[in-house]
Design a protein around this motif. Sequence first.
Motif, short mmCIF file in Angstrom:
data_model
loop_
_atom_site.label_atom_id
_atom_site.label_comp_id
_atom_site.label_asym_id
_atom_site.label_seq_id
_atom_site.Cartn_x
_atom_site.Cartn_y
_atom_site.Cartn_z
N ASP A 207 0.84 -1.19 0.00
CA ASP A 207 0.00 0.00 0.00
C ASP A 207 0.88 1.24 0.00
O ASP A 207 1.77 1.39 0.83
N SER A 208 0.64 2.11 -0.96
CA SER A 208 1.47 3.32 -1.09
C SER A 208 0.96 4.46 -0.23
O SER A 208 1.52 5.55 -0.27
N SER B 11 -1.27 9.83 -0.12
CA SER B 11 0.08 10.30 -0.43
C SER B 11 0.49 9.94 -1.85
O SER B 11 1.38 10.57 -2.42
N ASP B 12 -0.14 8.90 -2.43
CA ASP B 12 0.23 8.55 -3.80
C ASP B 12 -0.40 9.49 -4.83
O ASP B 12 -0.24 9.29 -6.02
N GLN B 13 -1.11 10.52 -4.36
CA GLN B 13 -1.64 11.53 -5.26
C GLN B 13 -0.73 12.75 -5.31
O GLN B 13 -1.09 13.78 -5.88
N GLY B 14 0.46 12.64 -4.72
CA GLY B 14 1.41 13.74 -4.77
C GLY B 14 2.13 13.81 -6.11
O GLY B 14 2.16 12.85 -6.88
N ASN B 15 2.70 14.95 -6.37
CA ASN B 15 3.44 15.19 -7.61
C ASN B 15 4.79 15.79 -7.26
O ASN B 15 4.87 16.86 -6.67
N ILE B 16 5.88 15.08 -7.60
CA ILE B 16 7.23 15.54 -7.30
C ILE B 16 7.94 15.88 -8.60
O ILE B 16 7.96 15.07 -9.53
N THR B 17 8.52 17.06 -8.65
CA THR B 17 9.29 17.47 -9.82
C THR B 17 10.69 17.90 -9.39
O THR B 17 10.87 18.46 -8.30
N LEU B 18 11.67 17.63 -10.23
CA LEU B 18 13.06 18.02 -10.00
C LEU B 18 13.48 18.95 -11.12
O LEU B 18 13.59 18.53 -12.28
N ASP B 19 13.66 20.23 -10.79
CA ASP B 19 13.96 21.26 -11.80
C ASP B 19 12.91 21.26 -12.91
O ASP B 19 13.23 21.43 -14.10
N GLY B 20 11.66 21.05 -12.53
CA GLY B 20 10.55 21.08 -13.47
C GLY B 20 10.28 19.78 -14.19
O GLY B 20 9.32 19.68 -14.95
N ASP C 39 9.53 15.52 -14.30
CA ASP C 39 8.81 14.51 -13.52
C ASP C 39 9.78 13.66 -12.71
O ASP C 39 10.71 13.06 -13.25
N ASP C 40 9.55 13.59 -11.39
CA ASP C 40 10.39 12.79 -10.49
C ASP C 40 9.54 11.81 -9.68
O ASP C 40 9.91 11.39 -8.59
N ASN C 41 8.38 11.43 -10.23
CA ASN C 41 7.45 10.55 -9.51
C ASN C 41 7.81 9.08 -9.71
O ASN C 41 8.25 8.67 -10.78
N ASP C 42 7.63 8.32 -8.65
CA ASP C 42 7.81 6.87 -8.71
C ASP C 42 6.53 6.26 -9.28
O ASP C 42 5.52 6.18 -8.60
N GLN C 43 6.58 5.84 -10.54
CA GLN C 43 5.37 5.36 -11.21
C GLN C 43 4.93 3.99 -10.71
O GLN C 43 3.80 3.57 -10.97
N ILE C 44 5.79 3.27 -10.00
CA ILE C 44 5.44 1.93 -9.52
C ILE C 44 4.83 2.01 -8.12
O ILE C 44 3.71 1.55 -7.88
N ASN C 45 5.57 2.62 -7.17
CA ASN C 45 5.08 2.69 -5.80
C ASN C 45 4.20 3.91 -5.58
O ASN C 45 3.21 3.83 -4.86
N GLY C 46 4.57 5.04 -6.17
CA GLY C 46 3.75 6.23 -6.09
C GLY C 46 3.59 6.75 -4.68
O GLY C 46 2.70 6.34 -3.95
#
Length: 214
Positions: free
Chosen positions: A66-67, A77-86, A88-95
Motif C-alpha cells: 500500500d502506497s 500520499s500517492d496523489q502527490g506530484n514531485i518534480t526536480l527542476d521542473g 517529472d520525479d514521480n515513482d510510477q510503480i510505488n507512487g
Amino acid sequence: LSVQSNSVTVDVSAAAETLNLTDATMRNSVGNAMIEAVPMEGRNPTSLLSLQPGVLYIGQQTESADSRQGAVAGGRSDQGNITLDGLDDNDQINGTAFAGVLRSTLDSTEEFRVTTSNGTAEAGHSSGAQVNLVTKSGTNAMHGSLYEYYRPTNTVGNDFFNKNNEIVSSEPNIPQKYVQNVFGGSFGGPVKKDKLFFFFNYEGLRRAIDQIVV
C-alpha cells in the motif's frame, strides 16, 4: 529652484515569503541553509514534506504494498506530484509523495517548494501535494565541500523485540549490528563568467545492519 539629488534604494532579499496574498494556495518554501541545518535520518530533502502543516506521515508499511504512507491535506500520499527542476520525479510503480524516484541530496538541493492544497493552474499531474525541488548551480567562484557522517554500532540502542528475545534466551543485552556511513562531496564553478556554470555532487551510502527476526 536649485538642483537636488535623488537616491533610490532597492532592497533585494532571498527570504521566503511569510504570507501569501496572491492566491488561495497553502504552500511553503525552504532554502538551502535550512535544508542543511534540519537533521534528517535519511538525508532526503523530499521528507521535508512531512513537516508541513496538514501533513500526516505514517512511514513505510512493510506488511503490504500500500502506497498510502500518509495523508496530505486529507488526500492519499500517492496523489502527490514531485518534480526536480521542473521534470517529472514521480515513482510510477510505488507512487508516494514522500520520496522521488531520483535520489536528491541535501548538498545539491538549493530550494524545496511545496503546495499542500488549493494548487493553482500551474500545478498538474495530480490533486495532492505539489513538491518542487530546485538543484544548485555553479557561481563565478570555485567552491566545494566534503562531508562524512558515520554512525557506529556503539551509538545504537537495543531494539525492544531483540532485547526481549535476549532476555528470554538468557543472553547478554547487546544491540544488533548497525553501521551506517554517508559520505560525499560537491564542486561547482564557472565555465564562462556570468554566462555558463557547472555543479557536481556525489553521495555514497554504506550500511551493515543485522536483520531482526521476531
